[in-house]
Enzyme design. Sequence first.
Site, PDB file in Angstrom:
ATOM      1  N   HIS A  83       0.789  -1.236   0.011  1.00 22.55           N
ATOM      2  CA  HIS A  83       0.013  -0.020  -0.088  1.00 22.55           C
ATOM      3  C   HIS A  83       0.901   1.247  -0.099  1.00 22.55           C
ATOM      4  O   HIS A  83       1.734   1.571   0.932  1.00 22.55           O
ATOM      5  CB  HIS A  83      -0.720  -0.065   1.345  1.00 22.55           C
ATOM      6  CG  HIS A  83      -1.780  -1.200   1.421  1.00 22.55           C
ATOM      7  ND1 HIS A  83      -3.152  -1.195   0.938  1.00 22.55           N
ATOM      8  CD2 HIS A  83      -1.326  -2.353   1.791  1.00 22.55           C
ATOM      9  CE1 HIS A  83      -3.509  -2.263   1.426  1.00 22.55           C
ATOM     10  NE2 HIS A  83      -2.392  -3.230   1.844  1.00 22.55           N
ATOM     11  N   PHE A  84       1.192   1.841  -1.290  1.00 18.16           N
ATOM     12  CA  PHE A  84       1.994   2.980  -1.193  1.00 18.16           C
ATOM     13  C   PHE A  84       1.261   4.166  -1.051  1.00 18.16           C
ATOM     14  O   PHE A  84       2.251   5.491  -1.349  1.00 18.16           O
ATOM     15  CB  PHE A  84       2.852   2.736  -2.440  1.00 18.16           C
ATOM     16  CG  PHE A  84       3.777   1.829  -2.658  1.00 18.16           C
ATOM     17  CD1 PHE A  84       4.058   1.059  -1.275  1.00 18.16           C
ATOM     18  CD2 PHE A  84       4.618   1.401  -3.588  1.00 18.16           C
ATOM     19  CE1 PHE A  84       5.325   0.244  -1.243  1.00 18.16           C
ATOM     20  CE2 PHE A  84       5.743   0.405  -3.379  1.00 18.16           C
ATOM     21  CZ  PHE A  84       5.942  -0.116  -2.144  1.00 18.16           C
ATOM     22  N   ASN A 115      -6.601   0.949  -2.157  1.00 17.65           N
ATOM     23  CA  ASN A 115      -7.283   1.808  -1.168  1.00 17.65           C
ATOM     24  C   ASN A 115      -6.469   3.217  -1.183  1.00 17.65           C
ATOM     25  O   ASN A 115      -6.021   3.380   0.076  1.00 17.65           O
ATOM     26  CB  ASN A 115      -7.410   0.990   0.178  1.00 17.65           C
ATOM     27  CG  ASN A 115      -6.141   0.413   0.585  1.00 17.65           C
ATOM     28  OD1 ASN A 115      -5.180   0.156   0.013  1.00 17.65           O
ATOM     29  ND2 ASN A 115      -5.825   0.312   2.089  1.00 17.65           N
ATOM     30  N   HIS A 197      -8.862 -10.151   0.705  1.00 23.99           N
ATOM     31  CA  HIS A 197      -8.263  -9.866   2.151  1.00 23.99           C
ATOM     32  C   HIS A 197      -9.553 -10.527   2.787  1.00 23.99           C
ATOM     33  O   HIS A 197     -10.796 -10.119   2.778  1.00 23.99           O
ATOM     34  CB  HIS A 197      -8.218  -8.670   2.438  1.00 23.99           C
ATOM     35  CG  HIS A 197      -8.214  -8.433   3.731  1.00 23.99           C
ATOM     36  ND1 HIS A 197      -7.374  -7.220   4.219  1.00 23.99           N
ATOM     37  CD2 HIS A 197      -8.632  -8.762   4.954  1.00 23.99           C
ATOM     38  CE1 HIS A 197      -7.076  -7.085   5.447  1.00 23.99           C
ATOM     39  NE2 HIS A 197      -8.081  -8.090   5.909  1.00 23.99           N
ATOM     40  N   HIS A 251      -2.211 -12.590   2.449  1.00 25.48           N
ATOM     41  CA  HIS A 251      -1.860 -12.688   3.790  1.00 25.48           C
ATOM     42  C   HIS A 251      -2.510 -13.650   4.678  1.00 25.48           C
ATOM     43  O   HIS A 251      -3.412 -13.337   5.735  1.00 25.48           O
ATOM     44  CB  HIS A 251      -1.807 -11.362   4.441  1.00 25.48           C
ATOM     45  CG  HIS A 251      -2.838 -10.320   4.294  1.00 25.48           C
ATOM     46  ND1 HIS A 251      -4.055 -10.814   4.418  1.00 25.48           N
ATOM     47  CD2 HIS A 251      -2.791  -9.000   4.066  1.00 25.48           C
ATOM     48  CE1 HIS A 251      -4.849  -9.574   3.884  1.00 25.48           C
ATOM     49  NE2 HIS A 251      -4.291  -8.707   3.902  1.00 25.48           N
ATOM     50  N   ASP A 322       2.717  -6.526   2.447  1.00 26.89           N
ATOM     51  CA  ASP A 322       1.493  -5.825   2.994  1.00 26.89           C
ATOM     52  C   ASP A 322       2.105  -4.609   3.544  1.00 26.89           C
ATOM     53  O   ASP A 322       1.399  -4.225   4.652  1.00 26.89           O
ATOM     54  CB  ASP A 322       0.623  -6.768   3.904  1.00 26.89           C
ATOM     55  CG  ASP A 322      -0.788  -5.988   4.042  1.00 26.89           C
ATOM     56  OD1 ASP A 322      -1.154  -5.001   3.268  1.00 26.89           O
ATOM     57  OD2 ASP A 322      -1.313  -6.216   5.135  1.00 26.89           O
ATOM     58  N   HIS A 326       1.912   4.029   8.251  1.00 33.39           N
ATOM     59  CA  HIS A 326       1.048   4.897   9.075  1.00 33.39           C
ATOM     60  C   HIS A 326       1.979   5.640   9.626  1.00 33.39           C
ATOM     61  O   HIS A 326       3.097   5.170  10.237  1.00 33.39           O
ATOM     62  CB  HIS A 326      -0.120   4.487   9.837  1.00 33.39           C
ATOM     63  CG  HIS A 326      -1.015   3.472   9.204  1.00 33.39           C
ATOM     64  ND1 HIS A 326      -1.962   4.048   8.397  1.00 33.39           N
ATOM     65  CD2 HIS A 326      -1.211   2.263   9.124  1.00 33.39           C
ATOM     66  CE1 HIS A 326      -2.857   3.120   7.804  1.00 33.39           C
ATOM     67  NE2 HIS A 326      -2.248   1.862   8.284  1.00 33.39           N
TER      68      HIS A 326
END
Length: 475
Positions: A83-84, A115, A197, A251, A322, A326
């Site tokens: 998630h970049f 997302n 997921h 995952h 994954d 944050h």
Amino acid sequence: MTPSPNTTLLIRNARVLLPDGSFQSADVWVEGGVIREIGPNLDRFRKAEASAQAEATPTPTADTVIDAHQLPLLPGVIDPQVHFREPGLEHKEDLTTASRACARGGVTSFLEMPNTKPLTINQAALNDKLTRAAQKSFVNFGFFIGATSENLPDLQTATPTPGIKIFMGSMHGDLLVDQESSLDRIFATGTRLIAVHAEDQARIAERRKEFAGSTDPAIHSVIQDNQAALNATQLALKLSKKYQRRLHILHLSTAEEAELLRQDKPAWVTAEVTPQHLLLNTGDYEKLGTLIKMNPPIRSTHDNEVLWQALQDGVIDFIATDHAPHTLAEKGQANTTNPADEEASATTVFLEPAQVPSGMPGVETSLPLMLTQAMQGRCTVAQVSHWMSTAVAKAYGIVGKGSIAPGYDADLILVDLDNYHPVLREELQTKCGWSPFEGWNLTGWPAVTIVGGQVVYDRGEFNQQVRGRALMFNA
Ligand code: DOR
């Protein structure tokens, strides 16, 4: 900068990992970003050829020559779940910082999740990401198309993409698809890969109420328990079998899911595991608290063991990180020395564990974590490379990647298996600026990372000019 068709690279004196899992002491000759030849003394051969053509003016052996000094040469890591955060959430990460972290971690290609803001749920959003990545990314890239309950046509036509991502749980907003009727429609329509997921949103919602008010970070693993993961994996498997639909389970985190797949895994189903679900467990909440709050959550040491065995036995096919950064402020561990936090703290400082966002960074540490396991005897270096490159390329049909052989793209890493070096906060390239593995003493750090025949990272130095390319999928 992409290599011209004639640009040449010679890697001398490497221990080359061959597709059969053996190591050969050899040179590797690369032209126009593609591996042309692997063998002993290519250097001498090229020199002789060059001097025969132009006796008076000796031609350089290659545009770039690297002496590997017998370091192992592996195919670049392909991280199939990251998630970049670009566009829309660049205070946590962006394609420049994330892909620089990739280069340092030996990750030469990534598959990124939908997302972001806006969500990647149609061709326009996919095109925007591809354009941004072509301008900024130091490594190769691909982007999933995200499923909503409304975008069935986009899921069939958006291209290029490794597949459709469904959040069956753990996601708020339009990307959540948790109703069986909606899921059934997606599985019934088209043929491309569906990556899930798998967590049971209804069960999670119930248990959240039950455990409301807890201030213990470890409660996250109790709320989003093994049963929640198992329920959703069972449902995905059922729908995949109903339509013989290509399914990838993201995952995998529980012993129960691994045992289910051991009993019942159709040939068109694959599964992955993250290093954190192999190496961290609920005992780590005490020290790391909300930093290791993630979805699906960290589990028990028993789950660790069963997942390792499933990976060894081929029940689990490959590894993904994954990577989900944050800021420390968002994680409730504010640190004003981190510029990313200063930006974020005006709007987002959460202290209650229940409100802290889930996720942790991983692309920079995954390869050394796994190679350290190999050097400690848990698996072999060839297995790690298979799980982190070859098997990923095969599962997603990624053209030209995942092996060191003539005709394959020169996405290569030289790794140092002789020296140990700790994970240090000040060396991290990810914008969030922290890792749950800080202080872990690891070996197998990349010395040199090569993308498309160009050196993008060399012992702490980055070549800012190198850009990756869009991955192509022949699924
Ligand atoms: O822990 C997680 N964080 N799991 C996910 O699936 C999403 C991710 C995020 O984007 O933060």
